[in-house]
Design a protein around this motif. Sequence first.
Motif: not given
Lengths: 971, 190
Positions: A886-897, A912-917, A952-957
């Motif tokens: 939820e955090n990732a979706i909330k803070h990041n722009a999610v689009s086709k691009e 490990v939970f990783v998402n791109n920023i 590096n634009d990667i968010f890792t928890v």
Amino acid sequence: MRRYFKIQLFWITILFFITAKIQLHGQESLVKSFDIRTENTRPKILKLIQDKSGLIWVGTDNGLFTFNGINFIRVPTGDSLYLPVSAIFEDSQSIVWVGFENGRIIKISGQKLLPYNPKEGLPKVAITSFTQNRNGSIYFSTKGEGVYCIENNLIYNINHDDGLSDDYCYSMISLPDQRMCVGTDKGLNFVNLHNGIKQVTNIGTSEGLPDDIARSLAMGKNHTLWIGLQEKGISKFDYEKNKFIPFLTSEKWKYGQINCILPIDNRLWVATERFGIVEIGADSQIEKLKLNGHDNLKANSLILDSENLVWISESIHLFRTTGNKIKIIETIGDKKIDFVHSISKDKNENIWLSPNQHLVCLYKEGGYKHYKEYKIFEKHTDIATMYFDPFGFLWLGTMGEGIYRFNPANGHYKKITSFADNEKPSILSINGYDNIVWVAGFNSVMKFNILKNGQSESAEISSEKVFSGSPILNDYVYSVFIDSKKRTWFGTDENGVFMLDHDQLRNVYRTKNAIHSFTEDKKGRIWFTVADEGIKYFNGGDSISVYQTKDGLSDPSPTSLFCTPEGKIIITHPNGFDVLDPETGTFFYHSSEENLSDLNPDINSFTYTFDNTLWIGTERGIVLYNTVMETNKEQPNVVLRSISIYTKPIEIGSSNNFSCDENNFRFDFDGIWYSDPQKINYYFMLEGFSNKWEVTKDHTVTFPILPPSSYKFRIKASLNSNFSTSEETVYSFKINPPFWQTWWFRILTAGLISFIVFMIIRRRESRIRKFDLLQKEKIEFQFETLRSQVNPHFLFNSFNTLITVIENTPTLAVEYVERLSEFFRNIINYKDQNVIKVSEELSLLDNYIFIQKKRYGESLILEINIPQPIRENKFVPPLTLQLLAENAIKHNAVSKETPLKITIYIIGDKMVFVNNINLKITREVSTGLGLQNIINRYKLLTTETVDILNENDIFTVTIPLLNKNDENTNH
Amino acid sequence: MTAPLKLNFALLLFICFTFTAHGQINKLYYYTNSGEVAFKSEAEQELIKATSNKLIGILDAGNGTFVFKVMIRSFSGFNSLMQQEHFNEKYLESEEFPEASFSGKIIENIDLSIAGVYEVRTKGILKMHGVEIERVIKCFVSVKNDKIFINSKFSILLSDHSIKIPKVVHEKVAGDIGVEVSLVLNKKSN
């Protein structure tokens, strides 16, 4: 007390029939023999010593023993227990050195055995003697290896190579000048070792020693040595002037090898190989000692003990003799000396006595060995009393024949007739001073006065009847005594004591019992015997003090009293005599134990000669008692022989602190009184246990279960019930309380308990606090989750999506709503749980992503790479992954691009939970609680941390994976 | 009688060896293997006497030390066979203690190389019945023509050597046994 005379008269009649002559020697010591009996052997005695405490040690061919006068007690000597003992010595530190036939040496201190194993090794041959010089160095001699000396813990051997004339050493003696004298097979050697330097000089036959073999040595007076030889008797050597002093000529010696010499005063006791003991007087007269009928004995050791008794070892026998302290004369030459009713000495110290109704003179010259017998009476007449008047004439008082005045110079005598009205009176006592002679007997007292020509037989003597009307004249007067104040005392049969002072007669003591004897002590007090009552004395004025059997007197009816020059009161009785110290009230006894029974001494049959000897006339003969040889000790001292705990002996002198289970104490002790060991009574007390003295005759006392405390075992001994002058032996010890009763243990325990309680309380408190915190966090989290989930955006977004779904694919709408409702149900389901299975969390995440995917389509990519075992066995706090997504979706722009890609995988035991920023331009309002809440919850559940990395634009928890019980243990 | 002889010879060799082993090669030795020992027990009821001429021994003339031995079984000349049997089995237990020996030294300083007659004392250990007793024994020694003649009379107390005599035969065996030894020692040729 007239019975006494009946008995005497009976003896007088029976005397005629005693004619047997027994060939005996002159003065004999009284002997008693003791044998060692062990389990299965009868050890031969080889060595004797008396240690400083008084105990006699006996070395045998079967081990070492101590002897307390009654029993031989084996000394535990470790593995040398049954070895033949060849030497015993007590050094200045009271350590007993024991040497064995095989060359072994041990030391004994207290009960402690100190093995002696020097690095230099021990001799291979028998140890023959030990000595110690004034520097404390110990020397020992051997049979074949010469002499050894221990100086500064080093052992030096002095042998033939060092100048010793022979290595076979028999005995060794320490001279006052530091030298040792050693007797060998080749004469004497004088050895000295100082700072490792050996000095040896020899004295052999070429220097005047009569015999090569010097068997035994003894110290003489005036720097002389006595040397006992193998063949040629005894030699006397002055070691300062280095010359021999003529003594016995060797021709005179026919008693063979000499094993031991014991000098006592100016006499020598000599132990010989085949002829027992011989005694050599100052005049070189040799007498053979009779040892209980044993004649030709192999005597090997002689000691003089602290009571002046002489001990002799012979094969399996140990003989105790009265030495030169008490002797008895039963015969002189072939003359039997018995029934000695009276005894006196003239001014030349010749002894006059009346044995067997004869008058005999024993001449001082020649040591009272020669005698002359005088014939006075036609028929046998008993001489009951004698008195030398100042003119040297002997007054003889007879039974039934009146009084005679005898001239010792020529043997002439004259009968003094005018005695009362009786022509043949019986006389019991004669005494006097100056010209006055008092004569007393049956129903008569007469006073004689030598008026003229006292020095001749025809002296003019007046007689005077006195005390007319006094009851003294109707009584027997047994004793007339003149004291130092010239008062005259009369002892009667039935009227007590009369005292005549300045012509005035007073009945100073009244009794119906007979008064037989008087004496005056050094304080001028008059003592007297009272039949059946003991002895009494005038203790100032008319006050009278008494000693009875309960005070230590051995016979209630003593025969006579005599005060020695040392101030001791001698009390004779039928079976010996008591020695009383009037100052302390202590008694010594000489009686049947010393073979003095059946003496039946006559009243006042005493005399005292220049050589400190009290002559006591008895039925058996003359008892000679050397009063200066009496021991100085007042009472027996007590030696603590052993102390055992549960029968296991402990070392006396080492630690006396014992643990609480060492509480069974046994004390073994010996009173030292060899003259009469059976008489010893012990008085003991264990202070701290019972503060009461107890009396015993046993040599052992046991205290079974002693409670922890400090104790003092006190013991003393007495020959009777008077312990006032006894010396105490004390052993203090402590039984420690068990450790749980010690103060430190109690404090420690109390401290430990309070610490534990404190820790429990603290832990409990922190757990409660933690629990509260967790509870709070959970609530906060639930609140946060609910709030975020129920936040209008989520709902709006979800509903908008739902509308679109309904429009486009109505069939899917049902699933969508199902998923949405399952998502919310799960949130509610898990809200009370601290952790849930990874699989449960993933299904929750799956629902959430499904909902979100409907909105974002392919722009939201979720990749899960978690192995099945982890999904089922590992746990995470509920909604963790959902929150992160939820955090990732909330803070990041999610689009086709810019699609949002979430990857979940496992590294080790972490998820490990990783998402791109790709941050939104317009930031959604964030409470900032989401991530922090996860971290906080993990803190409460595990020590492992949640790591958040943003680079590096990667968010890792990185989330630690939990086990089910992590939750429990932390509770 | 060959067995004891062999043994005696071995013993002699051994003694010689031990003496020479002490590095006294140049010393003068005298030896015998036919010395005579006789003993006599004069009890009230019975006289026991026996003789052996199998005494072996060696004397070092240099320092006066010596060893003499005799086998107990070599004694003969008893009154009866039974007496001999008792002697060997009951009293001296010759099975267990087969030999008697005396080894020691001469006390007096005498020169055995000079002919003459000497009265000396010998001191040593008398071993009999397994019991060793230190004894000083007087001997007459005469030196003549390279031979040493030794004569000695002494007594042995049975109790000294733990030789027990049953009470019953007390009157048959004296407590004190008289022993007489006479022997001739020959010079050992090196």
